[in-house]
Motif scaffolding. Structure first.
Motif, mmCIF file in Angstrom:
data_model
loop_
_atom_site.group_PDB
_atom_site.id
_atom_site.type_symbol
_atom_site.label_atom_id
_atom_site.label_comp_id
_atom_site.label_asym_id
_atom_site.label_seq_id
_atom_site.Cartn_x
_atom_site.Cartn_y
_atom_site.Cartn_z
ATOM 1 N N ARG A 9 8.149 -23.784 20.937
ATOM 2 C CA ARG A 9 8.462 -24.768 19.905
ATOM 3 C C ARG A 9 8.615 -26.139 20.534
ATOM 4 O O ARG A 9 8.806 -26.275 21.731
ATOM 5 C CB ARG A 9 9.721 -24.390 19.141
ATOM 6 C CG ARG A 9 10.988 -24.494 19.951
ATOM 7 C CD ARG A 9 12.231 -24.461 19.069
ATOM 8 N NE ARG A 9 13.427 -24.566 19.855
ATOM 9 C CZ ARG A 9 13.955 -25.707 20.292
ATOM 10 N NH1 ARG A 9 13.380 -26.850 20.021
ATOM 11 N NH2 ARG A 9 15.058 -25.711 21.006
ATOM 12 N N GLU A 10 8.512 -27.149 19.666
ATOM 13 C CA GLU A 10 8.754 -28.511 20.128
ATOM 14 C C GLU A 10 10.203 -28.613 20.567
ATOM 15 O O GLU A 10 11.051 -27.933 20.020
ATOM 16 C CB GLU A 10 8.496 -29.503 18.997
ATOM 17 C CG GLU A 10 7.034 -29.664 18.677
ATOM 18 C CD GLU A 10 6.826 -30.734 17.625
ATOM 19 O OE1 GLU A 10 7.785 -31.394 17.201
ATOM 20 O OE2 GLU A 10 5.685 -30.912 17.229
ATOM 21 N N ASP A 62 6.618 -21.378 12.099
ATOM 22 C CA ASP A 62 6.278 -22.154 10.907
ATOM 23 C C ASP A 62 7.523 -22.570 10.128
ATOM 24 O O ASP A 62 7.537 -23.616 9.489
ATOM 25 C CB ASP A 62 5.353 -21.359 9.982
ATOM 26 C CG ASP A 62 3.936 -21.260 10.509
ATOM 27 O OD1 ASP A 62 3.559 -22.057 11.401
ATOM 28 O OD2 ASP A 62 3.202 -20.378 10.033
ATOM 29 N N GLN A 63 8.565 -21.758 10.188
ATOM 30 C CA GLN A 63 9.763 -22.017 9.391
ATOM 31 C C GLN A 63 10.854 -22.776 10.129
ATOM 32 O O GLN A 63 11.767 -23.298 9.497
ATOM 33 C CB GLN A 63 10.318 -20.696 8.850
ATOM 34 C CG GLN A 63 9.395 -20.044 7.855
ATOM 35 C CD GLN A 63 9.889 -18.703 7.365
ATOM 36 O OE1 GLN A 63 10.941 -18.218 7.778
ATOM 37 N NE2 GLN A 63 9.135 -18.099 6.474
ATOM 38 N N LEU A 64 10.782 -22.844 11.444
ATOM 39 C CA LEU A 64 11.798 -23.576 12.202
ATOM 40 C C LEU A 64 11.754 -25.058 11.877
ATOM 41 O O LEU A 64 10.675 -25.640 11.747
ATOM 42 C CB LEU A 64 11.578 -23.407 13.709
ATOM 43 C CG LEU A 64 11.984 -22.094 14.330
ATOM 44 C CD1 LEU A 64 11.653 -22.103 15.822
ATOM 45 C CD2 LEU A 64 13.455 -21.810 14.131
ATOM 46 N N GLN A 65 12.927 -25.642 11.779
ATOM 47 C CA GLN A 65 13.033 -27.080 11.590
ATOM 48 C C GLN A 65 13.752 -27.638 12.801
ATOM 49 O O GLN A 65 14.936 -27.361 13.003
ATOM 50 C CB GLN A 65 13.802 -27.400 10.313
ATOM 51 C CG GLN A 65 13.092 -26.929 9.066
ATOM 52 C CD GLN A 65 13.871 -27.248 7.813
ATOM 53 O OE1 GLN A 65 14.861 -27.979 7.837
ATOM 54 N NE2 GLN A 65 13.419 -26.701 6.700
ATOM 55 N N VAL A 66 13.037 -28.389 13.600
ATOM 56 C CA VAL A 66 13.593 -28.972 14.809
ATOM 57 C C VAL A 66 13.949 -30.417 14.503
ATOM 58 O O VAL A 66 13.095 -31.189 14.060
ATOM 59 C CB VAL A 66 12.581 -28.885 15.980
ATOM 60 C CG1 VAL A 66 13.155 -29.510 17.240
ATOM 61 C CG2 VAL A 66 12.193 -27.437 16.220
ATOM 62 N N ARG A 67 15.191 -30.766 14.722
ATOM 63 C CA ARG A 67 15.639 -32.134 14.433
ATOM 64 C C ARG A 67 14.858 -33.151 15.241
ATOM 65 O O ARG A 67 14.604 -32.955 16.425
ATOM 66 C CB ARG A 67 17.112 -32.287 14.765
ATOM 67 C CG ARG A 67 17.992 -31.526 13.835
ATOM 68 C CD ARG A 67 19.411 -31.792 14.172
ATOM 69 N NE ARG A 67 20.250 -30.798 13.502
ATOM 70 C CZ ARG A 67 21.548 -30.823 13.525
ATOM 71 N NH1 ARG A 67 22.195 -31.750 14.186
ATOM 72 N NH2 ARG A 67 22.226 -29.891 12.895
ATOM 73 N N SER A 69 11.749 -33.976 14.998
ATOM 74 C CA SER A 69 10.332 -33.710 15.266
ATOM 75 C C SER A 69 9.509 -34.002 14.020
ATOM 76 O O SER A 69 10.025 -34.108 12.922
ATOM 77 C CB SER A 69 10.119 -32.265 15.706
ATOM 78 O OG SER A 69 10.386 -31.395 14.623
ATOM 79 N N ARG A 70 8.213 -34.109 14.241
ATOM 80 C CA ARG A 70 7.318 -34.334 13.112
ATOM 81 C C ARG A 70 7.003 -32.997 12.450
ATOM 82 O O ARG A 70 7.061 -31.960 13.115
ATOM 83 C CB ARG A 70 6.049 -35.026 13.579
ATOM 84 C CG ARG A 70 5.227 -34.195 14.553
ATOM 85 C CD ARG A 70 4.164 -35.067 15.199
ATOM 86 N NE ARG A 70 3.240 -34.426 16.064
ATOM 87 C CZ ARG A 70 3.479 -33.541 17.029
ATOM 88 N NH1 ARG A 70 4.688 -33.121 17.234
ATOM 89 N NH2 ARG A 70 2.535 -33.064 17.792
ATOM 90 N N PRO A 71 6.650 -32.984 11.174
ATOM 91 C CA PRO A 71 6.297 -31.731 10.510
ATOM 92 C C PRO A 71 5.094 -31.078 11.185
ATOM 93 O O PRO A 71 4.142 -31.756 11.564
ATOM 94 C CB PRO A 71 5.949 -32.157 9.082
ATOM 95 C CG PRO A 71 6.552 -33.502 8.910
ATOM 96 C CD PRO A 71 6.613 -34.124 10.283
#
Length: 75
Positions: A9-10, A62-67, A69-71
């Motif tokens: 992940r990013e 696909d579902q992780l939201q990394v603070r 970061s870009r979509p």
């Protein structure tokens, strides 16, 4: 656990390919099964596990939201 599985992940990896996901899934299944390559009578179960882990990994990424970061682009 599996030192050869890298973070996918990013910000660690700017772009994750299906090959990256597949390689990580294969390493995971190898580690937990204790087989580098399964015997013929276990090959189907081994491959099914690799595919299931790869699918779960793709869903997670696909579902992780990394603070900050870009979509992510859809896979």
């Amino acid at each position: 656990m599996c030192r050869s599985i890298k973070t996918l992940r990013e910000p660690y990896v700017p772009e994750v390919t299906p090959a990256d996901i597949q390689a990580a899934a294969l390493q995971y299944v190898r580690k937990i099964s204790g087989f580098r390559a399964p015997a013929a009578h276990n090959a189907e179960a081994f491959e099914a596990a690799v595919q299931a882990v790869a699918a779960a990994t793709a869903t997670l990424l696909d579902q992780l939201q990394v603070r900050g970061s870009r979509p992510a682009a859809p896979r």
